[in-house]
Design a protein around this motif. Structure first.
Motif, PDB file in Angstrom:
ATOM      1  N   ALA A   8      -3.723  -1.259  13.678  1.00  0.00           N
ATOM      2  CA  ALA A   8      -2.660  -1.547  12.706  1.00  0.00           C
ATOM      3  C   ALA A   8      -1.585  -2.405  13.358  1.00  0.00           C
ATOM      4  O   ALA A   8      -0.561  -1.898  13.825  1.00  0.00           O
ATOM      5  N   HIS A   9      -1.828  -3.707  13.409  1.00  0.00           N
ATOM      6  CA  HIS A   9      -0.838  -4.654  13.918  1.00  0.00           C
ATOM      7  C   HIS A   9      -1.008  -5.956  13.149  1.00  0.00           C
ATOM      8  O   HIS A   9      -2.132  -6.445  13.003  1.00  0.00           O
ATOM      9  N   ASN A  45      -4.737  -1.748   1.230  1.00  0.00           N
ATOM     10  CA  ASN A  45      -3.696  -1.271   0.322  1.00  0.00           C
ATOM     11  C   ASN A  45      -3.265   0.120   0.762  1.00  0.00           C
ATOM     12  O   ASN A  45      -4.061   1.062   0.696  1.00  0.00           O
ATOM     13  N   PRO A  46      -2.010   0.306   1.211  1.00  0.00           N
ATOM     14  CA  PRO A  46      -1.589   1.610   1.714  1.00  0.00           C
ATOM     15  C   PRO A  46      -1.108   2.575   0.636  1.00  0.00           C
ATOM     16  O   PRO A  46      -0.783   3.722   0.937  1.00  0.00           O
ATOM     17  N   VAL A  47      -1.056   2.120  -0.617  1.00  0.00           N
ATOM     18  CA  VAL A  47      -0.452   2.919  -1.684  1.00  0.00           C
ATOM     19  C   VAL A  47      -1.508   3.760  -2.389  1.00  0.00           C
ATOM     20  O   VAL A  47      -2.541   3.236  -2.834  1.00  0.00           O
ATOM     21  N   VAL A  48      -1.252   5.038  -2.500  1.00  0.00           N
ATOM     22  CA  VAL A  48      -2.149   5.922  -3.249  1.00  0.00           C
ATOM     23  C   VAL A  48      -1.939   5.657  -4.737  1.00  0.00           C
ATOM     24  O   VAL A  48      -0.896   5.992  -5.304  1.00  0.00           O
ATOM     25  N   ASP A  49      -2.923   5.028  -5.365  1.00  0.00           N
ATOM     26  CA  ASP A  49      -2.805   4.739  -6.791  1.00  0.00           C
ATOM     27  C   ASP A  49      -4.041   5.177  -7.555  1.00  0.00           C
ATOM     28  O   ASP A  49      -4.275   4.758  -8.683  1.00  0.00           O
ATOM     29  N   GLU A  50      -4.851   6.036  -6.917  1.00  0.00           N
ATOM     30  CA  GLU A  50      -6.021   6.590  -7.582  1.00  0.00           C
ATOM     31  C   GLU A  50      -5.910   8.114  -7.575  1.00  0.00           C
ATOM     32  O   GLU A  50      -5.417   8.705  -6.622  1.00  0.00           O
ATOM     33  N   TYR A  80      10.233   4.891  15.064  1.00  0.00           N
ATOM     34  CA  TYR A  80       9.861   6.251  15.454  1.00  0.00           C
ATOM     35  C   TYR A  80       8.559   6.724  14.809  1.00  0.00           C
ATOM     36  O   TYR A  80       8.281   7.918  14.768  1.00  0.00           O
ATOM     37  N   GLY A  81       7.748   5.816  14.301  1.00  0.00           N
ATOM     38  CA  GLY A  81       6.514   6.246  13.660  1.00  0.00           C
ATOM     39  C   GLY A  81       5.498   5.129  13.584  1.00  0.00           C
ATOM     40  O   GLY A  81       5.601   4.097  14.276  1.00  0.00           O
ATOM     41  N   THR A  82       4.505   5.332  12.740  1.00  0.00           N
ATOM     42  CA  THR A  82       3.443   4.352  12.576  1.00  0.00           C
ATOM     43  C   THR A  82       3.835   3.301  11.548  1.00  0.00           C
ATOM     44  O   THR A  82       4.671   3.554  10.675  1.00  0.00           O
ATOM     45  N   PRO A  83       3.231   2.117  11.604  1.00  0.00           N
ATOM     46  CA  PRO A  83       3.407   1.154  10.517  1.00  0.00           C
ATOM     47  C   PRO A  83       2.957   1.766   9.184  1.00  0.00           C
ATOM     48  O   PRO A  83       2.038   2.594   9.137  1.00  0.00           O
ATOM     49  N   ALA A  84       3.594   1.344   8.107  1.00  0.00           N
ATOM     50  CA  ALA A  84       3.296   1.916   6.786  1.00  0.00           C
ATOM     51  C   ALA A  84       1.832   1.746   6.413  1.00  0.00           C
ATOM     52  O   ALA A  84       1.243   2.625   5.758  1.00  0.00           O
ATOM     53  N   ILE A  85       1.219   0.652   6.836  1.00  0.00           N
ATOM     54  CA  ILE A  85      -0.166   0.409   6.465  1.00  0.00           C
ATOM     55  C   ILE A  85      -1.093   1.448   7.084  1.00  0.00           C
ATOM     56  O   ILE A  85      -2.100   1.841   6.474  1.00  0.00           O
ATOM     57  N   LEU A  86      -0.749   1.943   8.279  1.00  0.00           N
ATOM     58  CA  LEU A  86      -1.556   2.975   8.921  1.00  0.00           C
ATOM     59  C   LEU A  86      -1.333   4.326   8.242  1.00  0.00           C
ATOM     60  O   LEU A  86      -2.292   5.074   7.987  1.00  0.00           O
ATOM     61  N   LYS A  87      -0.079   4.644   7.941  1.00  0.00           N
ATOM     62  CA  LYS A  87       0.194   5.882   7.204  1.00  0.00           C
ATOM     63  C   LYS A  87      -0.561   5.875   5.878  1.00  0.00           C
ATOM     64  O   LYS A  87      -1.123   6.895   5.453  1.00  0.00           O
ATOM     65  N   GLY A  88      -0.607   4.700   5.227  1.00  0.00           N
ATOM     66  CA  GLY A  88      -1.315   4.585   3.967  1.00  0.00           C
ATOM     67  C   GLY A  88      -2.817   4.729   4.100  1.00  0.00           C
ATOM     68  O   GLY A  88      -3.497   5.150   3.157  1.00  0.00           O
ATOM     69  N   TRP A  89      -3.350   4.359   5.263  1.00  0.00           N
ATOM     70  CA  TRP A  89      -4.782   4.579   5.495  1.00  0.00           C
ATOM     71  C   TRP A  89      -5.080   6.072   5.502  1.00  0.00           C
ATOM     72  O   TRP A  89      -6.026   6.528   4.854  1.00  0.00           O
ATOM     73  N   PHE A  90      -4.274   6.830   6.232  1.00  0.00           N
ATOM     74  CA  PHE A  90      -4.476   8.279   6.251  1.00  0.00           C
ATOM     75  C   PHE A  90      -4.249   8.877   4.857  1.00  0.00           C
ATOM     76  O   PHE A  90      -4.981   9.766   4.433  1.00  0.00           O
ATOM     77  N   ASP A  91      -3.228   8.404   4.141  1.00  0.00           N
ATOM     78  CA  ASP A  91      -2.944   8.938   2.811  1.00  0.00           C
ATOM     79  C   ASP A  91      -4.142   8.779   1.876  1.00  0.00           C
ATOM     80  O   ASP A  91      -4.434   9.657   1.058  1.00  0.00           O
TER      81      ASP A  91
END
Length: 232
Positions: A8-9, A45-50, A80-91
């Motif tokens: 994630a970079h 796409n990091p956004v949960v939309d399904e 202090y955390g991960t990039p949003a795109i990585l958080k969205g992968w886990f989400d």
């Protein structure tokens, strides 16, 4: 081993990109099977939309994860955390029934050391602009272990994965040639030991260390509080 490298970079020619390239080459030279998810290159796409359905791109990532014996999670430390795109992968990938809300034959919820991803190893590789002391026990940024606790304990270990000590590269925006050579050598060393490094000794939820209220027993780490008590 089969290894999924989760990257994630946004800049492939960055320090992170160079470390990723060398790391993948090292794994292949060692004979491991390698698969990569370069989230920015994929346009993830990091956004949960399904809600009711699992999209094809999520199923594809779950298939990679199911195939993998080990996962390398690489990212720059941002705010202090991960990039949003990585958080969205886990989400989107770690969904109910696949990575959480998994139950054993006896009806127990399997989490914190147990679960669908048990048996897999996870290594976090993080680059930080901060010097190492500032991410130490008394550093102004707080200990790196605390900053990574949500990812390492609350996400990876929660789903059953064995989490290895992280590999951190400091002073990422002031990297000299000598420091870069050391960073690459250190990462290669960690990848050579990917299958043998002892994981962080997080306490399992169902191993007897916690009561029915999921609070650590008073006889364990007496007088202590905070995130560190969850390491045995």
């Amino acid at each position: 081993m089969n290894v999924l490298w989760l990257f994630a970079h946004p800049e492939p020619h960055s320090l992170g990109g160079a470390l990723r390239d060398d790391g993948l080459a090292t794994l292949r030279a060692l004979g491991h099977g390698v698969c990569e998810s370069d989230l920015y290159a994929m346009g993830w796409n990091p956004v949960v939309d399904e809600i009711a359905t699992t999209p094809p791109e999520v199923r594809a990532e779950q298939a990679k994860l199911t195939w993998a014996d080990a996962v390398v999670v690489q990212f720059p430390l941002w705010w202090y955390g991960t990039p949003a795109i990585l958080k969205g992968w886990f989400d989107r990938v770690f969904v109910k029934g696949y990575a959480y809300d998994v139950r054993g034959a006896d009806g127990r919820t399997l989490r914190y050391g147990e679960g669908a991803l048990a048996g897999k190893r996870a290594l976090v590789v993080v680059t930080a602009g901060s010097p190492a002391p500032a991410l130490g026990p008394r550093g102004v940024n707080g200990p790196l272990a605390d900053l990574l606790f949500g990812l390492q304990h609350g996400t990876l270990f929660y789903t059953g994965m064995s989490v290895l000590p992280p590999y951190a590269v400091y002073n990422a925006d002031r990297m000299t040639d000598c420091a870069y050579s050391c960073a690459v050598a250190g990462l290669r060393e960690r990848l050579h030991a990917l299958g043998t490094t002892a994981p962080l000794p997080f306490r399992t939820q169902n191993g007897g260390d916690y009561g029915r209220d999921l609070v650590l027993r008073p006889d364990l780490a007496p007088g202590r509080e905070g995130l560190g008590v969850h390491l045995g």
